[in-house]
Design an enzyme around this catalytic site. Structure first.
Site, PDB file in Angstrom:
ATOM      1  N   PHE A   1      42.199  41.341  31.498  1.00 28.94           N
ATOM      2  CA  PHE A   1      41.438  41.745  32.686  1.00 28.94           C
ATOM      3  C   PHE A   1      40.152  42.436  32.257  1.00 28.94           C
ATOM      4  O   PHE A   1      40.178  43.290  31.369  1.00 28.94           O
ATOM      5  CB  PHE A   1      42.254  42.735  33.537  1.00 28.94           C
TER       6      PHE A   1
ATOM      7  N   TYR B   1      34.386  47.091  32.511  1.00 25.88           N
ATOM      8  CA  TYR B   1      35.076  46.520  31.353  1.00 25.88           C
ATOM      9  C   TYR B   1      34.581  45.112  31.018  1.00 25.88           C
ATOM     10  O   TYR B   1      35.005  44.543  30.004  1.00 25.88           O
ATOM     11  CB  TYR B   1      36.588  46.536  31.562  1.00 25.88           C
TER      12      TYR B   1
ATOM     13  N   ASP C   1      39.680  45.831  25.995  1.00 24.17           N
ATOM     14  CA  ASP C   1      38.817  46.697  25.175  1.00 24.17           C
ATOM     15  C   ASP C   1      39.376  46.803  23.758  1.00 24.17           C
ATOM     16  O   ASP C   1      39.651  47.894  23.247  1.00 24.17           O
ATOM     17  CB  ASP C   1      38.663  48.081  25.817  1.00 24.17           C
TER      18      ASP C   1
ATOM     19  N   GLU D   1      52.463  51.498  31.687  1.00 20.16           N
ATOM     20  CA  GLU D   1      53.034  51.622  30.342  1.00 20.16           C
ATOM     21  C   GLU D   1      54.382  52.359  30.389  1.00 20.16           C
ATOM     22  O   GLU D   1      55.305  52.044  29.632  1.00 20.16           O
ATOM     23  CB  GLU D   1      52.061  52.360  29.421  1.00 20.16           C
TER      24      GLU D   1
HETATM   25  C1  UD2 Z   1      46.621  52.739  28.006  1.00 24.70           C
HETATM   26  C2  UD2 Z   1      47.303  51.431  27.683  1.00 24.70           C
HETATM   27  C3  UD2 Z   1      46.975  50.407  28.763  1.00 24.70           C
HETATM   28  C4  UD2 Z   1      47.460  50.931  30.096  1.00 24.70           C
HETATM   29  C5  UD2 Z   1      46.781  52.278  30.369  1.00 24.70           C
HETATM   30  C6  UD2 Z   1      47.360  52.909  31.645  1.00 24.70           C
HETATM   31  C7  UD2 Z   1      47.544  51.239  25.310  1.00 24.70           C
HETATM   32  C8  UD2 Z   1      46.913  50.907  24.038  1.00 24.70           C
HETATM   33  N1  UD2 Z   1      46.805  50.975  26.407  1.00 24.70           N
HETATM   34  O1  UD2 Z   1      45.254  52.379  27.759  1.00 24.70           O
HETATM   35  O2  UD2 Z   1      47.553  49.165  28.480  1.00 24.70           O
HETATM   36  O3  UD2 Z   1      48.854  51.098  30.068  1.00 24.70           O
HETATM   37  O4  UD2 Z   1      46.984  53.201  29.296  1.00 24.70           O
HETATM   38  O5  UD2 Z   1      47.444  54.269  31.586  1.00 24.70           O
HETATM   39  O6  UD2 Z   1      48.656  51.685  25.342  1.00 24.70           O
HETATM   40  N2  UD2 Z   1      40.791  47.754  33.082  1.00 24.70           N
HETATM   41  C9  UD2 Z   1      39.663  47.145  33.624  1.00 24.70           C
HETATM   42  N3  UD2 Z   1      38.775  47.934  34.304  1.00 24.70           N
HETATM   43  C10 UD2 Z   1      38.938  49.262  34.453  1.00 24.70           C
HETATM   44  C11 UD2 Z   1      40.080  49.867  33.896  1.00 24.70           C
HETATM   45  C12 UD2 Z   1      40.987  49.091  33.203  1.00 24.70           C
HETATM   46  O7  UD2 Z   1      39.457  45.952  33.516  1.00 24.70           O
HETATM   47  O8  UD2 Z   1      38.075  49.906  35.082  1.00 24.70           O
HETATM   48  C13 UD2 Z   1      41.771  46.904  32.393  1.00 24.70           C
HETATM   49  C14 UD2 Z   1      41.250  46.441  31.022  1.00 24.70           C
HETATM   50  O9  UD2 Z   1      41.812  45.201  30.726  1.00 24.70           O
HETATM   51  C15 UD2 Z   1      41.808  47.502  30.086  1.00 24.70           C
HETATM   52  C16 UD2 Z   1      43.155  47.768  30.720  1.00 24.70           C
HETATM   53  O10 UD2 Z   1      42.973  47.647  32.134  1.00 24.70           O
HETATM   54  O11 UD2 Z   1      41.854  47.030  28.758  1.00 24.70           O
HETATM   55  C17 UD2 Z   1      43.796  49.133  30.400  1.00 24.70           C
HETATM   56  O12 UD2 Z   1      42.902  50.178  30.723  1.00 24.70           O
HETATM   57  P1  UD2 Z   1      42.374  51.159  29.590  1.00 24.70           P
HETATM   58  O13 UD2 Z   1      42.147  50.372  28.355  1.00 24.70           O
HETATM   59  O14 UD2 Z   1      41.265  51.979  30.103  1.00 24.70           O
HETATM   60  O15 UD2 Z   1      43.598  52.106  29.416  1.00 24.70           O
HETATM   61  P2  UD2 Z   1      43.934  53.023  28.116  1.00 24.70           P
HETATM   62  O16 UD2 Z   1      42.996  52.771  27.026  1.00 24.70           O
HETATM   63  O17 UD2 Z   1      44.171  54.433  28.491  1.00 24.70           O
END
Ligand code: UD2
Length: 333
Positions: free
Chosen positions: A102, A107, A194, A284
Site C-alpha cells: 500500500f 507514502y 517503506d 500487528e
Molecule cells: C509498524 C509495522 C506495520 C504496521 C504498523 C502499525 C513493522 C516493521 N511495521 O510499522 O506493518 O503494523 O506498525 O502500527 O512492524 N501506509 C500508507 N500511508 C500512510 C500510513 C501507512 O500507505 O499514511 C501503509 C504503508 O504501506 C506502510 C504501512 O502502511 O508501509 C505501515 O505503516 P508504517 O510503515 O508507517 O508503520 P510502522 O513503520 O510504524
C-alpha cells in the site's frame, strides 16, 4: 544454563532430542522466553560435540542462531539453505506469488525504491504479481519490470488516520483474495512499502504460513515483548504466553492461509473498534495473536525485515530488506 549445557554435551544426544528439550525449556524454565540465550547454549553444545546421526555436519552451517522453532518450523537465516536446490524444486511447480503493498497519501514517495529493489531482488527469475494499492495512481512512477513480473495498480481510498490505513490493509487483502487473488496466485505476501531490498529474497520464503521475526524483539524475554496485554482487546495475549514477536511489515503464505489470517485479524480489529479499543500496535498486535495460536510453518529471521534504527549485530549476516528512514511526523500527516 550450565546444567542444561551439560545435558546437551552428552555424547549421542541428537539434534532433534535437543530440540524437544528446548521446547520443554521454553515452557518450564522460570526465565522462559529468552530464546536467544537458550539457543546459544544449545548451539555451543552442538559445536563442541558435533551433530550425531545421519546428517552431514557440513549441511549445518550456522551454530550461532536458532534454526528451528520449538514446533519444528524452519527459521530462515543466511547460511542455512542452498538456493539452487530450492529454485530447482520450485521451478517444477510454476507457482505465481502475489505481493500486496500500500502507498497511500505521502507514502507514494516510497514506491520507486520498493518496486525498483523488489524487481531486482524479490523472487528473481520467478513469476510475481505486485498489487499496489494507492490513492494516487497517477503518481506511480513507470518502472521497467522483468518479464516475469507484473504490476497491478489498484485505487484505494485514504483515511485521515494513518493507523486506519495500516489496519484496513487486512480487510482489503482479505476481500481481494476472495474476489480475485485466489484465482490468480498460489502464494501471497503482504509487505510495507517503506522498505528497500538489498539482497536476494528467494523461494526460501515460500511456505504455507510465514511470519517474520521482528528485528526489535528477537532477543527479548516473552513478557517484555510488545504483545497487547489488555484483556479487553481481541488482540490480547495473556501474561506468560507468547513466543516470537512478528513484524506486520512482511508476512504471507498460501493464498488460503493468508485469507484466514487477514479475515480473523480484521474481525479482531472490527470488534475492538466497536468497543472503542485500538490495540497497542494496531494490526500487528492482531497478527501476533493469530500467529501465536496458528503457528507459522516457516519463520523468516530479522534479515528479512531489518529496522534501520537498530545497530546490526553479527548474527544478521545479510540485510536483505530494511526500512527506509522516515520522519514519522512529516510522512504520516
Ligand atoms: C509498524 C509495522 C506495520 C504496521 C504498523 C502499525 C513493522 C516493521 N511495521 O510499522 O506493518 O503494523 O506498525 O502500527 O512492524 N501506509 C500508507 N500511508 C500512510 C500510513 C501507512 O500507505 O499514511 C501503509 C504503508 O504501506 C506502510 C504501512 O502502511 O508501509 C505501515 O505503516 P508504517 O510503515 O508507517 O508503520 P510502522 O513503520 O510504524
Amino acid at each position: 544454563f550450565h546444567l542444561q549445557e551439560d545435558i546437551f554435551r552428552e555424547k549421542n544426544t541428537t539434534f532433534f532430542i535437543q530440540l524437544s528439550l528446548m521446547d520443554k525449556l521454553l515452557h518450564n524454565c522460570p526465565k522462559e522466553g529468552h530464546l536467544h540465550l537458550i539457543l546459544k547454549s544449545l548451539m555451543l553444545a552442538n559445536d563442541r560435540e558435533g551433530i550425531s546421526g545421519p546428517l552431514d555436519p557440513s549441511l549445518i552451517q550456522r551454530t550461532d542462531v536458532l534454526l528451528v522453532s520449538p514446533w519444528l518450523a524452519p527459521i530462515v537465516w543466511e547460511g542455512t539453505f542452498n538456493r539452487d536446490i530450492l529454485n530447482a524444486q520450485y521451478r517444477q511447480k510454476n507457482f505465481v506469488v502475489g505481493v500486496a503493498t500500500f502507498a497511500v497519501k505521502k507514502y507514494v514517495r516510497f514506491i520507486e525504491g520498493f518496486l525498483g529493489s523488489a524487481n531486482k531482488f524479490f523472487l528473481s527469475g520467478h513469476r510475481v504479481n505486485f498489487y499496489l494499492f494507492t490513492d494516487h495512481p497517477e503518481k506511480v512512477p513507470s518502472i521497467n519490470l522483468a518479464p516475469e513480473k507484473r504490476l497491478f495498480i489498484i485505487p484505494v481510498q485514504n483515511y485521515s488516520r494513518w493507523q486506519d490505513i495500516s489496519m484496513n490493509r487486512m480487510d482489503i487483502i482479505s476481500n481481494h483474495i476472495h474476489s480475485h487473488w485466489r484465482y490468480e496466485v498460489d502464494y501471497l505476501y503482504s509487505m510495507d512499502i517503506d522498505v528497500q531490498m538489498f539482497e536476494h529474497i528467494g523461494v526460501e520464503i515460500i511456505d504455507t504460513l510465514v511470519g517474520t521475526i521482528s528485528s526489535w524483539q528477537y532477543t527479548k524475554p516473552r513478557d517484555s515483548n510488545s504483545y497487547e496485554r489488555h484483556p479487553e482487546s481481541r488482540a490480547a495475549i495473556p501474561h506468560g504466553e507468547g513466543d516470537f514477536y512478528y513484524a506486520a511489515s512482511f508476512y504471507g503464505g498460501s493464498v488460503s492461509e493468508v485469507y484466514k489470517l487477514t479475515t480473523a485479524c480484521f474481525k479482531g480489529v472490527t470488534e475492538d473498534r466497536a468497543n472503542g479499543i485500538e490495540a497497542k500496535w494496531h494490526e500487528e498486535s492482531h497478527l501476533n495473536k493469530y500467529l501465536l495460536y496458528h503457528k507459522p510453518t516457516r519463520l523468516l529471521s530479522p534479515e528479512y525485515y531489518w529496522d534501520e534504527e537498530l545497530i546490526r549485530p553479527r548474527i544478521i549476516r545479510v540485510k536483505r530488506l530494511s526500512s527506509v528512514r522516515k520522519d514519522l511526523q512529516e510522512v504520516r500527516f
